[in-house]
Design a protein around this motif. Structure first.
Motif, PDB file in Angstrom:
ATOM      1  N   PRO A 416      -4.508  32.150  -0.663  1.00 66.44           N
ATOM      2  CA  PRO A 416      -3.605  31.494  -1.385  1.00 66.44           C
ATOM      3  C   PRO A 416      -2.132  31.933  -1.639  1.00 66.44           C
ATOM      4  O   PRO A 416      -1.318  31.072  -2.525  1.00 66.44           O
ATOM      5  CB  PRO A 416      -4.670  31.577  -2.745  1.00 66.44           C
ATOM      6  N   VAL A 417      -1.859  32.896  -1.245  1.00 68.08           N
ATOM      7  CA  VAL A 417      -0.523  33.509  -1.324  1.00 68.08           C
ATOM      8  C   VAL A 417       0.364  33.035  -0.363  1.00 68.08           C
ATOM      9  O   VAL A 417       1.320  32.644  -0.378  1.00 68.08           O
ATOM     10  CB  VAL A 417      -0.361  35.007  -1.617  1.00 68.08           C
ATOM     11  N   TRP A 418      -0.122  33.447   0.939  1.00 67.44           N
ATOM     12  CA  TRP A 418       0.626  32.852   2.133  1.00 67.44           C
ATOM     13  C   TRP A 418       0.574  31.519   2.498  1.00 67.44           C
ATOM     14  O   TRP A 418       1.495  30.857   2.987  1.00 67.44           O
ATOM     15  CB  TRP A 418       0.066  33.817   3.356  1.00 67.44           C
ATOM     16  N   LEU A 419      -0.513  30.696   2.253  1.00 64.25           N
ATOM     17  CA  LEU A 419      -0.678  29.413   2.133  1.00 64.25           C
ATOM     18  C   LEU A 419      -0.458  28.803   3.488  1.00 64.25           C
ATOM     19  O   LEU A 419       0.196  27.758   3.861  1.00 64.25           O
ATOM     20  CB  LEU A 419       0.108  28.630   1.118  1.00 64.25           C
ATOM     21  N   SER A 420      -1.206  29.246   4.511  1.00 61.17           N
ATOM     22  CA  SER A 420      -1.090  29.173   5.997  1.00 61.17           C
ATOM     23  C   SER A 420      -2.069  27.896   6.149  1.00 61.17           C
ATOM     24  O   SER A 420      -3.336  28.412   6.256  1.00 61.17           O
ATOM     25  CB  SER A 420      -1.043  30.045   6.920  1.00 61.17           C
ATOM     26  N   ILE A 421      -1.671  26.658   6.549  1.00 58.52           N
ATOM     27  CA  ILE A 421      -2.779  25.948   6.951  1.00 58.52           C
ATOM     28  C   ILE A 421      -3.396  26.383   8.262  1.00 58.52           C
ATOM     29  O   ILE A 421      -2.592  26.580   9.308  1.00 58.52           O
ATOM     30  CB  ILE A 421      -1.956  24.415   6.945  1.00 58.52           C
ATOM     31  N   GLY A 422      -4.908  26.233   8.343  1.00 56.12           N
ATOM     32  CA  GLY A 422      -5.502  26.579   9.512  1.00 56.12           C
ATOM     33  C   GLY A 422      -5.902  27.948   9.396  1.00 56.12           C
ATOM     34  O   GLY A 422      -6.949  28.126  10.554  1.00 56.12           O
ATOM     35  N   GLN A 423      -5.617  28.538   8.555  1.00 53.99           N
ATOM     36  CA  GLN A 423      -6.115  30.215   8.451  1.00 53.99           C
ATOM     37  C   GLN A 423      -7.742  30.275   8.409  1.00 53.99           C
ATOM     38  O   GLN A 423      -8.207  31.326   8.837  1.00 53.99           O
ATOM     39  CB  GLN A 423      -5.493  30.935   7.346  1.00 53.99           C
ATOM     40  N   GLY A 444      -9.212  21.277   5.724  1.00 56.39           N
ATOM     41  CA  GLY A 444      -8.507  19.997   5.958  1.00 56.39           C
ATOM     42  C   GLY A 444      -8.652  19.587   7.293  1.00 56.39           C
ATOM     43  O   GLY A 444      -8.833  20.382   8.134  1.00 56.39           O
ATOM     44  N   ASP A 445      -8.539  18.415   7.560  1.00 54.41           N
ATOM     45  CA  ASP A 445      -8.424  17.770   8.968  1.00 54.41           C
ATOM     46  C   ASP A 445      -7.247  18.327   9.731  1.00 54.41           C
ATOM     47  O   ASP A 445      -7.273  18.930  10.786  1.00 54.41           O
ATOM     48  CB  ASP A 445      -8.707  16.457   9.188  1.00 54.41           C
ATOM     49  N   GLY A 446      -6.096  18.082   8.963  1.00 56.00           N
ATOM     50  CA  GLY A 446      -4.846  18.744   9.696  1.00 56.00           C
ATOM     51  C   GLY A 446      -5.187  20.200   9.960  1.00 56.00           C
ATOM     52  O   GLY A 446      -4.720  20.537  11.082  1.00 56.00           O
ATOM     53  N   ILE A 470     -12.691  17.970   5.601  1.00 55.70           N
ATOM     54  CA  ILE A 470     -12.206  16.923   4.726  1.00 55.70           C
ATOM     55  C   ILE A 470     -11.240  15.915   5.578  1.00 55.70           C
ATOM     56  O   ILE A 470     -10.198  16.190   5.762  1.00 55.70           O
ATOM     57  CB  ILE A 470     -11.522  17.524   3.734  1.00 55.70           C
ATOM     58  N   ASP A 471     -12.173  15.028   5.993  1.00 55.53           N
ATOM     59  CA  ASP A 471     -11.471  14.006   7.066  1.00 55.53           C
ATOM     60  C   ASP A 471     -10.728  12.764   6.494  1.00 55.53           C
ATOM     61  O   ASP A 471     -11.416  11.868   6.150  1.00 55.53           O
ATOM     62  CB  ASP A 471     -12.421  13.598   8.113  1.00 55.53           C
ATOM     63  N   ASN A 472      -9.450  13.019   6.126  1.00 55.87           N
ATOM     64  CA  ASN A 472      -8.684  11.891   5.289  1.00 55.87           C
ATOM     65  C   ASN A 472      -7.645  11.271   6.307  1.00 55.87           C
ATOM     66  O   ASN A 472      -6.879  10.697   5.967  1.00 55.87           O
ATOM     67  CB  ASN A 472      -8.210  12.130   3.998  1.00 55.87           C
ATOM     68  N   GLY A 473      -7.534  11.798   7.422  1.00 58.08           N
ATOM     69  CA  GLY A 473      -6.630  11.306   8.659  1.00 58.08           C
ATOM     70  C   GLY A 473      -5.135  11.791   8.268  1.00 58.08           C
ATOM     71  O   GLY A 473      -4.337  11.255   8.718  1.00 58.08           O
TER      72      GLY A 473
END
Length: 563
Positions: A416-423, A444-446, A470-473
């Motif tokens: 939650p501090v670095w906020l890196s998508i995929g971690q 998330g899917d991304g 969470i698949d929202n494309g």
């Protein structure tokens, strides 16, 4: 007994509780990996790529032991830099062990302008990069005093709770390390200069406060100080909250636990409880962008200490260690006997914790949204008895994920501090090897598409992770931050650059030669899929939870005035 450099580092890792080293093999580190493989107490976890290895070591280091990672020089280390930045930002003890170029490599490059393998030709790139991503970085070019240098580096990682970088020429791995102490002996540094002023500040705030609260942070976990913190909380009978980084620090069934303050978008019962407090004592908390509003508005009502730095409002107090601060707090008399309202969430389900938002749970035969996903996960977690380790990736789901009821301890991971998508997904790999608990990942899917190959590692090592995608494309969190009108106006289309290529995630087991793949579109289907995967503890499972692209968690809907 004589130890080589590789064997010495292996010994020290074991002494510090590290039994797993993550990485991708390369010639520069192969001799070190051979030493790991020769030790029956150690395990080299071969990941698919270097970023996965870095994230996995980050996840491992959050569980009380030192994380460790080794990959190929240059092409490998630079690929995993983001994982090490995550550990630096969120204060995770970790060591990067790198096999570097030899003296001959440097000499030939300097004299003939011929690059060595994976060298940039612009000096010591790896060392320079990781010197800025670590608490300390050392390059050992001679074995004189090498053992002492390595010990000092490891001590820095533990005491400073952060990553360090060690580079050793690859021709020295099998050389004898020389004399060294049988055990890593050090006296932890403890700063007490600010103890008196901190004591006066905390005493003054709590003595007159009618609405005091405590925020408990991740440093308490890093240094084994949870019991001391809870002694203070329980003696003073103070309502306490955690941050997202420290969720499940203690069982959420504790009667004084009031929730996770993840941001000013949290449920109103939580934001009111913390933001309206007339005294907030924050212990071991790292504050990021989601806490800016809280910290700025509280001003001098906030007294905090973390990683040897104590503050009241904007005023920095003399240096103080968290352990020394807890000594002071636990020596205080009972300061206020005024009856307090404790907005406890102990024993409440996900739905009950979020009951103030009406209509947020679709619970329709043909509908599924962010909140429905977490309601199903909350119901599932409550019903099963086997321990799960919940890993929440950075996405819009970060907000509702804070309210998952967890009665187990130290069983939650987020970024939650670095906020890196995929971690989240590869970090769950490391958390599993450190705790033995079964991962339950929400991503998330991304973010998942960035690290999807981690599913292969789960298959390879028979790790029965359950991955809910969470698949929202779309990169929905980026759409929300860049142009929120997409979610409020039916005729507004998504930004073209946030759209994803739709994957058939349920078919991944065919590609990666193992595991289960499912797709769900409603609440009952998701709950059934979770139980189906739970009953098969011998293989990983990916569950694509399909939701509308315009769906938002309740927090975000309230922010946009939709609630």
């Amino acid at each position: 007994m004589s130890y080589t450099v590789s064997e010495f580092i292996t010994l020290r890792l074991k002494q510090l509780g590290c039994r797993h080293v993550f990485g991708v093999p390369g010639t520069s580190c192969s001799d070190f990996i051979d030493a790991l493989m020769a030790d029956e107490d150690m395990h080299f976890i071969n990941t698919v790529n270097e970023l996965e290895a870095g994230y996995a070591a980050d996840g491992y280091g959050r569980q009380g032991a030192l994380g460790a990672v080794t990959v190929a020089y240059g092409v490998g280390t630079l690929s995993m830099a983001n994982g090490i930045a995550s550990a630096l930002t969120e204060r995770v003890p970790l060591i990067v062990i790198n096999g570097g170029p030899t003296d001959k490599d440097w000499r030939i490059e300097a004299e003939y302008d011929v690059r060595f393998s994976h060298g940039t030709g612009f000096g010591k790139t790896d060392l320079k990069v990781f010197a800025s991503l670590a608490l300390a970085a050392e390059e050992i070019r001679t074995l004189d005093n090498a053992a002492a240098i390595i010990d000092e580096l490891l001590t820095t990682a533990i005491e400073g709770s952060g990553p360090v970088y060690l580079e050793i020429p690859q021709n020295l791995w099998k050389q004898p390390i020389g004399e060294f102490s049988p055990n890593l002996q050090y006296t932890p540094k403890r700063f007490t200069a600010g103890q008196a002023q901190f004591n006066h500040t905390a005493h003054s705030l709590l003595r007159t406060a009618t609405r005091p609260v405590v925020l408990l942070g991740a440093e308490l976990i890093r240094f084994g100080l949870v019991e001391e913190a809870m002694r203070f909380v329980e003696f003073q009978q103070l309502p306490f909250y955690t941050t997202m980084l420290s969720k499940s620090l203690v069982s959420e069934d504790h009667p004084l636990f009031c929730g996770v303050y993840d941001s000013d978008l949290a449920p109103s019962t939580i934001t009111q409880g913390v933001e309206s407090a007339d005294a907030v004592i924050a212990l071991g908390c790292l504050f990021g962008i989601d806490h800016r509003h809280l910290v700025v508005t509280l001003g001098n009502k906030l007294c905090r200490v973390a990683y040897h730095k104590a503050m009241q409002g904007k005023t920095v107090l003399p240096a103080l260690s968290l352990g020394a601060a807890l000594e002071t707090l636990n020596a205080l008399p009972l300061l206020n006997t005024t009856a307090r309202h404790i907005p406890s969430v102990a024993g409440l389900s996900y739905v009950e914790r979020r009951a103030q938002w009406q209509g947020k749970l679709a619970r329709k035969p043909f509908g599924l949204g962010h909140d429905d996903i977490f309601a199903a996960i909350g119901e599932f977690i409550t019903e099963v008895t086997a321990p799960y380790y919940v890993c929440l990736d950075t996405c819009l789901a970060s907000f509702p994920g804070a309210d998952i009821p967890l009665t187990d301890v130290q069983c939650f991971l987020a970024n939650p501090v670095w906020l890196s998508i995929g971690q989240g997904t590869p970090a769950a790999l490391g958390a599993h090897f450190a705790t033995g608990k079964r991962p339950l990942i929400v991503t998330g899917d991304g973010g998942f598409q960035m690290v999807a190959q981690t599913f292969s590692t789960f298959v390879k090592y028979n790790i029965p992770a359950i991955i809910v995608i969470i698949d929202n494309g779309s990169y929905a969190i980026e759409q929300f931050l860049i142009d929120e009108s997409f979610f409020t106006k039916p005729d507004v289309e998504a930004l073209p650059y946030v759209l994803l290529n739709g994957w058939k995630y349920e078919n991944m087991p065919h590609v990666y030669n193992g595991g289960l793949g499912l797709r769900v579109t409603d609440y009952a289907g998701l709950l059934g899929a979770l139980n189906y995967a739970h009953a098969r503890p011998d293989q990983p499972c990916v569950i694509a939870a399909q939701i509308p692209m315009k769906d938002l968690p309740a927090e975000n809907r309230r922010f946009l005035g939709l609630e």
